[in-house]
Scaffold this active site. Structure first.
Site, short mmCIF file in Angstrom:
data_model
loop_
_atom_site.label_atom_id
_atom_site.label_comp_id
_atom_site.label_asym_id
_atom_site.label_seq_id
_atom_site.Cartn_x
_atom_site.Cartn_y
_atom_site.Cartn_z
N ARG A 1 41.69 4.93 -17.28
CA ARG A 1 42.12 4.06 -18.18
C ARG A 1 41.14 3.91 -19.12
NH1 ARG A 1 42.94 -0.82 -14.61
NH2 ARG A 1 43.28 -1.96 -16.47
N HIS B 1 37.82 -11.08 -16.07
CA HIS B 1 38.12 -9.77 -15.00
C HIS B 1 37.36 -8.27 -15.16
CE1 HIS B 1 42.61 -11.82 -14.27
NE2 HIS B 1 41.40 -12.18 -13.80
N CYS C 1 26.27 -2.19 -9.89
CA CYS C 1 25.90 -1.69 -8.49
C CYS C 1 25.84 -3.15 -7.60
CB CYS C 1 24.73 -1.41 -8.73
SG CYS C 1 24.00 -0.80 -6.86
N CYS D 1 22.39 -3.41 -5.82
CA CYS D 1 20.87 -3.95 -6.38
C CYS D 1 21.46 -4.79 -7.79
CB CYS D 1 20.14 -2.90 -7.02
SG CYS D 1 20.90 -1.90 -8.38
N ASN E 1 53.90 -15.16 -26.63
CA ASN E 1 54.34 -14.12 -25.79
C ASN E 1 55.57 -13.45 -26.30
OD1 ASN E 1 53.07 -13.03 -23.58
ND2 ASN E 1 54.63 -13.50 -22.14
N ALA F 1 52.71 -10.13 -30.55
CA ALA F 1 51.60 -10.55 -30.88
C ALA F 1 51.23 -10.05 -31.99
CB ALA F 1 50.37 -10.12 -29.68
C1 BV8 Z 1 40.83 -15.14 -7.02
C2 BV8 Z 1 42.22 -5.70 -11.93
C3 BV8 Z 1 39.45 -16.77 -5.77
C4 BV8 Z 1 41.34 -5.14 -13.23
C5 BV8 Z 1 43.21 -7.70 -12.18
C6 BV8 Z 1 48.54 -15.04 -2.74
C7 BV8 Z 1 48.10 -14.15 -1.95
C8 BV8 Z 1 46.82 -13.33 -2.27
C9 BV8 Z 1 46.13 -13.75 -3.40
C10 BV8 Z 1 46.85 -14.66 -4.12
C11 BV8 Z 1 47.77 -15.28 -3.78
N1 BV8 Z 1 48.11 -16.33 -4.82
C12 BV8 Z 1 47.20 -16.11 -5.69
C13 BV8 Z 1 46.33 -15.41 -5.26
C14 BV8 Z 1 45.14 -14.88 -5.95
C15 BV8 Z 1 45.21 -13.77 -6.66
C16 BV8 Z 1 46.69 -13.53 -7.50
O1 BV8 Z 1 46.87 -14.28 -8.27
N2 BV8 Z 1 47.65 -12.78 -7.21
C17 BV8 Z 1 48.93 -12.79 -7.67
C18 BV8 Z 1 49.15 -11.51 -7.88
C19 BV8 Z 1 49.63 -13.65 -6.63
N3 BV8 Z 1 44.08 -13.65 -7.69
C20 BV8 Z 1 42.90 -12.95 -7.26
O2 BV8 Z 1 42.74 -12.56 -6.41
C21 BV8 Z 1 41.78 -13.43 -8.22
N4 BV8 Z 1 40.74 -14.01 -7.41
O3 BV8 Z 1 41.80 -15.69 -6.85
O4 BV8 Z 1 39.58 -15.65 -6.52
C22 BV8 Z 1 39.47 -17.95 -6.56
C23 BV8 Z 1 39.81 -19.12 -6.10
C24 BV8 Z 1 39.58 -20.41 -6.63
C25 BV8 Z 1 39.05 -20.25 -8.06
C26 BV8 Z 1 38.82 -19.13 -8.75
C27 BV8 Z 1 38.95 -17.87 -7.96
C28 BV8 Z 1 41.40 -12.23 -9.04
C29 BV8 Z 1 42.33 -11.63 -9.79
C30 BV8 Z 1 41.88 -10.31 -10.66
C31 BV8 Z 1 42.92 -9.36 -10.66
N5 BV8 Z 1 42.35 -8.25 -11.43
N6 BV8 Z 1 43.42 -6.55 -12.35
C32 BV8 Z 1 42.29 -3.97 -13.70
O5 BV8 Z 1 42.37 -2.87 -13.03
O6 BV8 Z 1 42.70 -4.10 -14.80
S1 BV8 Z 1 44.73 -8.51 -12.52
C33 BV8 Z 1 45.55 -7.95 -13.81
O7 BV8 Z 1 46.53 -9.00 -13.97
C34 BV8 Z 1 45.23 -7.57 -15.08
O8 BV8 Z 1 43.65 -7.25 -15.26
C35 BV8 Z 1 45.33 -8.92 -15.80
O9 BV8 Z 1 44.04 -9.07 -16.02
C36 BV8 Z 1 45.99 -9.84 -14.97
C37 BV8 Z 1 47.26 -10.45 -15.78
O10 BV8 Z 1 48.10 -9.77 -16.33
P1 BV8 Z 1 48.47 -9.79 -17.80
O11 BV8 Z 1 47.54 -9.53 -18.52
O12 BV8 Z 1 49.31 -11.17 -17.74
O13 BV8 Z 1 49.50 -8.56 -17.78
P2 BV8 Z 1 51.13 -8.48 -17.46
O14 BV8 Z 1 51.41 -7.28 -17.54
O15 BV8 Z 1 51.24 -9.15 -16.18
O16 BV8 Z 1 51.69 -9.22 -18.70
C38 BV8 Z 1 51.85 -8.94 -19.94
C39 BV8 Z 1 52.79 -9.96 -20.83
O17 BV8 Z 1 52.40 -9.61 -22.04
C40 BV8 Z 1 54.05 -10.08 -20.54
O18 BV8 Z 1 54.62 -11.54 -20.21
C41 BV8 Z 1 54.72 -9.30 -21.37
O19 BV8 Z 1 56.22 -10.20 -21.83
C42 BV8 Z 1 53.81 -9.70 -22.75
N7 BV8 Z 1 53.85 -8.81 -23.64
C43 BV8 Z 1 54.08 -7.28 -23.76
N8 BV8 Z 1 54.08 -6.70 -25.00
C44 BV8 Z 1 53.75 -7.97 -25.85
C45 BV8 Z 1 53.71 -9.02 -24.99
N9 BV8 Z 1 53.44 -10.14 -25.64
C46 BV8 Z 1 53.10 -10.20 -26.94
N10 BV8 Z 1 53.29 -9.10 -27.67
C47 BV8 Z 1 53.51 -7.93 -27.24
N11 BV8 Z 1 53.53 -6.60 -28.01
#
Ligand code: BV8
Length: 232
Positions: free
Chosen positions: A59, A113, A121, A124, A205, A223
């Site tokens: 990526r 994110h 790391c 450290c 969106n 967008a």
């Molecule tokens: C946390 C890694 C505690 C990096 C990412 C149930 C069970 C287990 C866990 C959970 C649960 N419920 C909630 C959770 C927590 C979990 C979570 O949300 N899970 C979900 C799936 C249920 N979250 C976490 O674990 C987070 N940490 O909660 O810590 C905490 C507690 C309290 C307060 C604070 C913290 C950590 C989340 C981090 C995840 N990391 N990725 C990588 O490899 O990239 S997530 C991943 O999804 C991406 O990184 C991105 O950042 C994120 C969001 O995705 P989007 O950006 O929205 O992308 P997506 O494809 O979904 O959508 C694209 C959109 O664009 C669409 O709507 C589409 O229509 C639109 N689009 C497309 N083309 C266009 C467009 N719009 C305009 N123009 C276009 N041309």
């Protein structure tokens, strides 16, 4: 916008889609080709660090061949113009791990994110810009441990700079969400946080997100068209 002083903007993968960077949850998106449990959790990294590093190497290489699109450029222009006047603030929070906002000229971006082009790391706490010699599964150049990893917030980990984000939300008059599906928390909850403080809320969106009903206004389209139209 006469009554607005403090703006918080949240961006997601949709803003970079027209730059050629894959989104996550589309039918042909990244999570269709890779299981989250295999590549984007701390357990996955413990089990198979080489596979996880490869996923991010791929990526990282892809992102470096892409360019910001008109949506990124218009947010840079907005930041410049908005923060040029006193008594106004703008915080751009991105869930994206690419650097297209910075390359478009935005100066203050919170990467909640993490960043593809950063290495961290966990032993450290060293952070460094990712470079070729860190590809694969190398030891930390600072402490020699095998705890060097992509500086990415995986599922189950705490996103970065949450205090700063909630602080800005608590003072916001306008919250704008751009190109995100609203599927991942805590980012998906920001709209409610902003609403609770009395902020106006706007969604830009391609299609309605999971939380569309929470916004005062939703504008649907690409967008690269919607964001410049909104900014101008
Ligand atoms: C946390 C890694 C505690 C990096 C990412 C149930 C069970 C287990 C866990 C959970 C649960 N419920 C909630 C959770 C927590 C979990 C979570 O949300 N899970 C979900 C799936 C249920 N979250 C976490 O674990 C987070 N940490 O909660 O810590 C905490 C507690 C309290 C307060 C604070 C913290 C950590 C989340 C981090 C995840 N990391 N990725 C990588 O490899 O990239 S997530 C991943 O999804 C991406 O990184 C991105 O950042 C994120 C969001 O995705 P989007 O950006 O929205 O992308 P997506 O494809 O979904 O959508 C694209 C959109 O664009 C669409 O709507 C589409 O229509 C639109 N689009 C497309 N083309 C266009 C467009 N719009 C305009 N123009 C276009 N041309």
């Amino acid at each position: 916008m006469d009554d607005i002083r403090n703006i918080v903007i949240l961006t997601g993968a949709g803003i970079s889609a027209e730059s050629g960077i894959e989104t996550f949850r589309a039918e042909d998106g990244l999570w269709e080709k890779h299981r989250i449990e295999d590549v984007a959790t701390p357990d996955a990294f413990r089990r198979d660090p080489v596979l996880v590093q490869k996923f991010y190497d791929m990526r990282r290489a892809a992102v470096q061949t892409k360019e910001p699109n008109p949506a990124h450029h218009s947010l840079a222009r907005l930041e410049h113009e908005w923060t040029g006047a006193s008594g106004r603030s703008l915080l751009l929070v991105t869930q994206n791990v690419d650097d297209l906002h910075e390359r478009a000229g935005v100066t203050n971006v919170v990467h909640m994110h993490g960043e593809l082009l950063s290495a961290w790391c966990s032993a450290c706490d060293m952070r460094a810009r990712w470079s070729e010699h860190l590809s694969g599964d190398p030891p930390c150049p600072e402490c020699g441990s095998k705890a060097l990893r992509p500086d990415i917030v995986w599922f189950g980990e705490m996103p970065y700079r949450m205090d700063e984000i909630y602080d800005a939300l608590s003072q916001s008059d306008l919250f704008v969400s751009i190109g995100t599906s609203g599927a991942v928390y805590p980012a998906a909850g920001f709209v409610q946080e902003a609403r609770a403080q009395g902020a106006r809320t706007l969604e830009l969106n391609l299609e309605p997100s999971q939380g569309s009903h929470l916004f005062d206004e939703t504008r649907l389209g690409p967008a690269s068209e919607l964001v410049p139209q909104w900014v101008d």
